[in-house]
Design a protein around this motif. Structure first.
Motif, short mmCIF file in Angstrom:
data_model
loop_
_atom_site.label_atom_id
_atom_site.label_comp_id
_atom_site.label_asym_id
_atom_site.label_seq_id
_atom_site.Cartn_x
_atom_site.Cartn_y
_atom_site.Cartn_z
N CYS A 99 0.85 -1.19 0.00
CA CYS A 99 0.00 0.00 0.00
C CYS A 99 0.88 1.24 0.00
N TYR A 100 0.25 2.38 -0.01
CA TYR A 100 0.98 3.64 0.02
C TYR A 100 1.81 3.77 1.30
N PHE A 101 2.96 4.43 1.17
CA PHE A 101 3.78 4.72 2.35
C PHE A 101 2.95 5.50 3.38
N ALA A 102 2.22 6.48 2.91
CA ALA A 102 1.46 7.35 3.82
C ALA A 102 0.43 6.56 4.62
N LYS A 103 -0.19 5.55 4.00
CA LYS A 103 -1.19 4.76 4.73
C LYS A 103 -0.53 3.98 5.87
N LYS A 104 0.68 3.46 5.63
CA LYS A 104 1.40 2.74 6.69
C LYS A 104 1.65 3.67 7.88
N VAL A 105 2.11 4.88 7.58
CA VAL A 105 2.42 5.83 8.65
C VAL A 105 1.15 6.26 9.38
N TRP A 106 0.07 6.43 8.64
CA TRP A 106 -1.20 6.80 9.27
C TRP A 106 -1.66 5.73 10.25
#
Length: 629
Positions: A99-106
């Motif tokens: 998935c997107y990097f941003a989704k992991k961080v979220w």
């Protein structure tokens, strides 16, 4: 559509040619502190979203959720499972992919992590983790990410996982102190933006930032702390399409400077060339205002134009822009000359410079997306939000040279709220004096200045007030106590520093204890004396009718005895007799003697009537003329 494809091709080729320049890696920004077998430094590529801790550090314990959920593509079970149990925050380690990097961080942020590291799944040079393209999926969380993140090499990630499998505590330090260069006492920053307000989320984001950041930007600019320059991306039309209607609607100066159609529809609404001309006008506003040392007026113009001349309200026009210029008192004729003739087949100096500036130099990389913020020639990564950007700009100052706006309440880290940040504080007074000061870099333990009185010390263990007036502030940090309505202090205005216990007390001045003069046999040692200690002194009573003389540590009679009075009277009588006898002797004997001596001396020089008169007469002889001598 052929023209649109050609324009996109020009843009895509420019982007692909500089993609590696856009990936910026922080060297040695991650340090393993524990275990000792892994102690080392590693590189990390900070994500383009979230809030990197520019100018500061973060120390935390690494947690790995396990193979089944290691991608972080789904929300973690439980209520913040990675919320730290101790004061040390959790740095969550996740695997790349899925998935997107941003989704992991979220998802990591939702689970209580203070930061997220994403381990690469392939051996390759590190790249910058970018936010996803605009989509309904991204819109829900991108702007809500408030923690930092970074991509790390695959081998480094494997070593961290192996240590965690052995139940070892892995502690690492994320360091952003050198991520923002600070070559001098001034921060130079650029903002690549667009006057188009019909481009969706990106346009709304940048305009909200301009409105919210305007106050800080103008303060920094007016006081000379920063040098700000606005920039606008432009494209060019391929030569083969210059004469086409589509190119003419999107470009000025014979296809040299173009902007995409705001509505992505060449047949309705505003044209791309309208955007290019307004971009050029905003550039000229900054350039002309800068000539008169008022470059910060750009922020007023852009904000007012967005409010008064919005595309959404069909007011986006040259006339509206000129009205804003006049309202700000800017010279219309100079700005018109700066804009030039958009229909002429010539280069425009201002826009040509903009195209040249888009190309990356040094560590900055090419500017390929809007909005883009560049600080001290380094592309900013993180949320385009007032507080986050201000922290990044403040990180561009050398520590200790930060302007006051960087120390405002907006940027406080609130580390002083817990245990006073481990700094010194005065707890002896109702007015708390503390050495803990919150800054955007974190707390600083620094002895304060209070009401004109400077405290000096290490800021951690001790701070002491120095100079006149120090006793009026928390008693100068010295001991003080009140009993029976009497207040005593170890602080003296005659001393510019230090604390000294008052008479009757002993101690270091910060703590003073009453001295028992009676018990220590320092006073009242005469026979028959009785000593009673009291706070700050003592009482000594002598036997009988005697009084105590503290200076001599002795007793004397309060009233004299009869023998004493008799002796005193006898002495006084003797003195009186001697005085009277002396006076009589002077009056009669000594006075008669002196008179006879005086008469004898005078008789030798002056004739007397009753002595030797006949002999005197016989000596007188007559003179001529009948006169006798």
């Amino acid at each position: 559509m052929a023209l649109l494809g050609a324009l996109l091709l020009v843009f895509a080729s420019a982007t692909s040619s500089v993609c590696w320049a856009h990936f910026i890696v922080e060297k040695s920004s991650i340090k393993v502190l524990s275990p000792l077998t892994l102690r080392s430094k590693h590189d990390g590529a900070i994500g383009n979203f979230g809030v990197p801790k520019y100018g500061g550090i973060l120390v935390g314990s690494v947690a790995y959720p396990g193979k089944d959920v290691s991608s972080g593509c789904a929300a973690f079970d439980g209520d913040k499972p990675f919320k730290p149990e101790s004061l040390r925050p959790t740095i969550l380690l996740l695997d790349r992919g899925g998935c997107y990097f941003a989704k992991k961080v979220w998802h990591g942020q939702q689970a209580g992590a203070a930061a997220v590291l994403v381990a690469d799944d392939r051996d390759e040079p590190l790249i910058t983790m970018d936010s996803p393209e605009e989509s309904s999926d991204a819109d829900g969380y991108i702007e809500k990410i408030g923690i930092p993140s970074a991509l790390i090499e695959k081998s480094f990630g494997e070593s961290l996982k192996l240590a965690l499998q052995k139940n070892e505590e892995v502690i690492i330090e994320l360091d952003w102190r050198e991520s923002m260069p600070h070559p001098d006492d001034r921060v130079e920053y650029e903002f690549w933006t667009n006057s188009n307000d019909e481009c969706g989320i990106r346009c709304d984001e940048q305009m909200n930032f301009v409105k919210n950041f305007k106050g800080h930007a103008q303060i920094l600019e007016k006081r000379g702390y920063t040098l700000f320059t606005p920039h606008y991306i432009t494209w060019y039309c391929p030569r083969a399409f210059i004469e086409s209607n589509q190119c003419k609607s999107q470009c000025i100066n014979n296809g040299r400077y173009c902007a995409p159609d705001p509505e992505q529809d060449f047949g309705e609404g505003y044209d791309g060339k309208d955007v290019v001309i307004e971009n050029l006008r905003q550039l000229c506003v900054h350039r002309i205002a800068k000539e008169s040392n008022h470059s910060w007026v750009w922020w007023d113009y852009v904000t007012d134009f967005h409010i008064r001349c919005s595309m959404k309200e069909k007011k986006y026009s040259k006339d509206c822009g000129m009205d804003v210029i006049k309202s700000l008192g800017l010279p219309v004729d100079k700005i018109q000359r700066c804009i030039g003739n958009p229909e002429a087949d010539v280069e425009n100096e201002v826009l040509k410079t903009e195209q040249e500036r888009q190309v990356g130099r040094g560590s900055r990389g090419d500017v390929t997306i809007l909005p883009t913020l560049v600080i001290n020639d380094v592309q900013y990564r993180g949320k385009l939000e007032r507080t986050a950007v201000l922290k990044a700009i403040c990180a561009g100052f050398k520590e200790g040279t930060d302007p006051l706006v960087c120390l405002s309440a907006d940027l406080e880290t609130n580390e002083c709220l817990e245990n006073n940040g481990g700094c010194w504080r005065d707890v002896q007074s109702n007015v708390t004096v503390t050495a803990c000061r919150d800054t955007f870099r974190g707390r600083v333990c620094e002895c304060p200045s209070v009401q004109g009185v400077q405290y000096k010390g290490d800021g951690y263990i001790s701070c002491e007030a120095h100079g006149p007036g120090r006793c009026a502030i928390s008693n100068g940090g010295c001991w003080s106590d009140t009993k029976d309505g009497i207040t005593l202090s170890a602080c003296s205005e005659s001393q510019l520093s230090g604390c000294r216990c008052p008479p009757g007390f002993h101690g270091d001045g910060h703590t003073c204890e009453d001295v028992d003069e009676c018990k220590e046999h320092l006073v009242c040692q005469c026979d028959g004396c009785s000593c009673k200690n009291k706070w700050g002194g003592f009482d000594c009573k002598c036997k009988g009718n005697q009084i105590y003389i503290a200076q001599n540590n002795t007793c004397i009679e309060r009233n004299g005895s009869r023998l004493g009075w008799f002796v005193t009277l006898l002495v006084l009588a003797a003195v009186a007799v001697v005085a009277v006898g002396g006076y009589i002797f002077y009056k009669y004997r000594l006075r008669s003697y002196m008179d006879s001596e005086i008469m004898s001396i005078m008789s030798q020089y002056m004739p007397l009537d009753n002595h030797h008169a006949p002999e005197a007469q016989r000596d007188v002889q007559p003179l001529r003329g009948g006169t006798t001598v």
